[in-house]
Design an enzyme around this catalytic site. Structure first.
Site, PDB file in Angstrom:
ATOM      1  N   ASP A  68       0.869  -1.158   0.000  1.00  0.00           N
ATOM      2  CA  ASP A  68       0.000   0.000   0.000  1.00  0.00           C
ATOM      3  C   ASP A  68       0.921   1.227   0.000  1.00  0.00           C
ATOM      4  O   ASP A  68       2.117   1.107   0.275  1.00  0.00           O
ATOM      5  CB  ASP A  68      -0.883  -0.022   1.248  1.00  0.00           C
ATOM      6  CG  ASP A  68      -1.712   1.224   1.402  1.00  0.00           C
ATOM      7  OD1 ASP A  68      -2.423   1.588   0.453  1.00  0.00           O
ATOM      8  OD2 ASP A  68      -1.641   1.847   2.480  1.00  0.00           O
ATOM      9  N   ASP A 111      -0.137   5.243   0.778  1.00  0.00           N
ATOM     10  CA  ASP A 111      -0.389   6.258   1.800  1.00  0.00           C
ATOM     11  C   ASP A 111      -0.543   5.617   3.174  1.00  0.00           C
ATOM     12  O   ASP A 111      -1.354   4.709   3.362  1.00  0.00           O
ATOM     13  CB  ASP A 111      -1.661   7.041   1.466  1.00  0.00           C
ATOM     14  CG  ASP A 111      -1.505   7.869   0.200  1.00  0.00           C
ATOM     15  OD1 ASP A 111      -0.364   8.201  -0.158  1.00  0.00           O
ATOM     16  OD2 ASP A 111      -2.532   8.190  -0.436  1.00  0.00           O
TER      17      ASP A 111
END
Length: 222
Positions: free
Chosen positions: A17, A19
């Site tokens: 991932d 952010d």
């Protein structure tokens, strides 16, 4: 793990991932949603708390049901693009060392954001980019559906069982688990439900992720 003589070791893959995992964008997200809320005459903090749990169109349905969702989204995109150009971003400690230490072709980014913003943020922070980025435009179903992580594995030529997902959010964790992958959580003080292993910081996780990526015998224990 025992490898039969003459049989090459199966490659391991790491799917990140972005952010909250590699890039600290919390203050940016709060500022963008705060500005968006002000434009629609809404209370910024209430909007942000909804946005943390839902995808944008779901957020609009909850906080601005009387507004045109397409216009709401256009405004949000405008603000997010401006933030990529002018906002201040920082990579989490250990991110550069980690990404530079992974074998070529062994990792990908899986994000609910859009690729052009990810590229902009990586350029701003000096992080290297992989060959595979699965963004919001690449899939019809976003996290917590398993589709984004399965799409990344497919593009890497990887089996789900050979993939390690690095996440910080519950929806991303569920996505990785539903894809049949090992999931480790980072950058949270409390472990997200379901993770196979939890690290308070990305820095703490770096040597273990690199060990996993080294192949059979790597660090996969909980």
């Amino acid at each position: 793990m025992t490898i039969e003589p003459g049989r090459p070791a199966r490659m391991k893959y790491v799917l990140f991932d972005v952010d909250g995992t590699l890039i600290d964008a919390v203050s940016n997200q709060r500022r963008v949603w705060g500005t968006w809320a002000e434009r629609y005459g809404l209370e910024a903090e209430k909007v942000y708390q909804v946005a943390l749990r839902t995808r944008p169109m779901e957020t609009f349905a909850q906080v601005a049901a009387d507004r045109d969702p397409r216009q709401c989204l256009a405004t949000l995109h405008e603000l997010e693009d401006e933030d990529v150009r002018s906002g201040v971003y920082a990579a989490f400690d250990g991110a550069t060392e980690l990404l530079q230490g992974l074998p070529l072709g062994s990792w990908a980014l899986v994000t609910s954001n859009y690729e052009h913003r990810v590229r902009g943020r990586f350029l701003r922070t000096g992080l290297p980019l992989p060959g595979v980025i699965v963004d919001a435009a690449a899939v019809e179903e976003g996290k917590p559906s398993p589709v984004p992580y399965l799409r990344a594995a497919e593009q890497l030529g990887a089996e789900p069982g050979d993939c390690l997902v690095i996440e910080d959010a519950p929806s991303g964790v569920r996505s990785g688990l539903r894809a049949g992958m090992t999931v480790w959580g980072v950058n949270t003080t409390v472990a997200v439900d379901g993770v196979h292993r939890h690290f308070v910081s990305l820095r703490e996780a770096v040597p273990h992720i690199l060990a996993f990526a080294s192949g059979p015998g790597g660090d996969i224990a909980a």
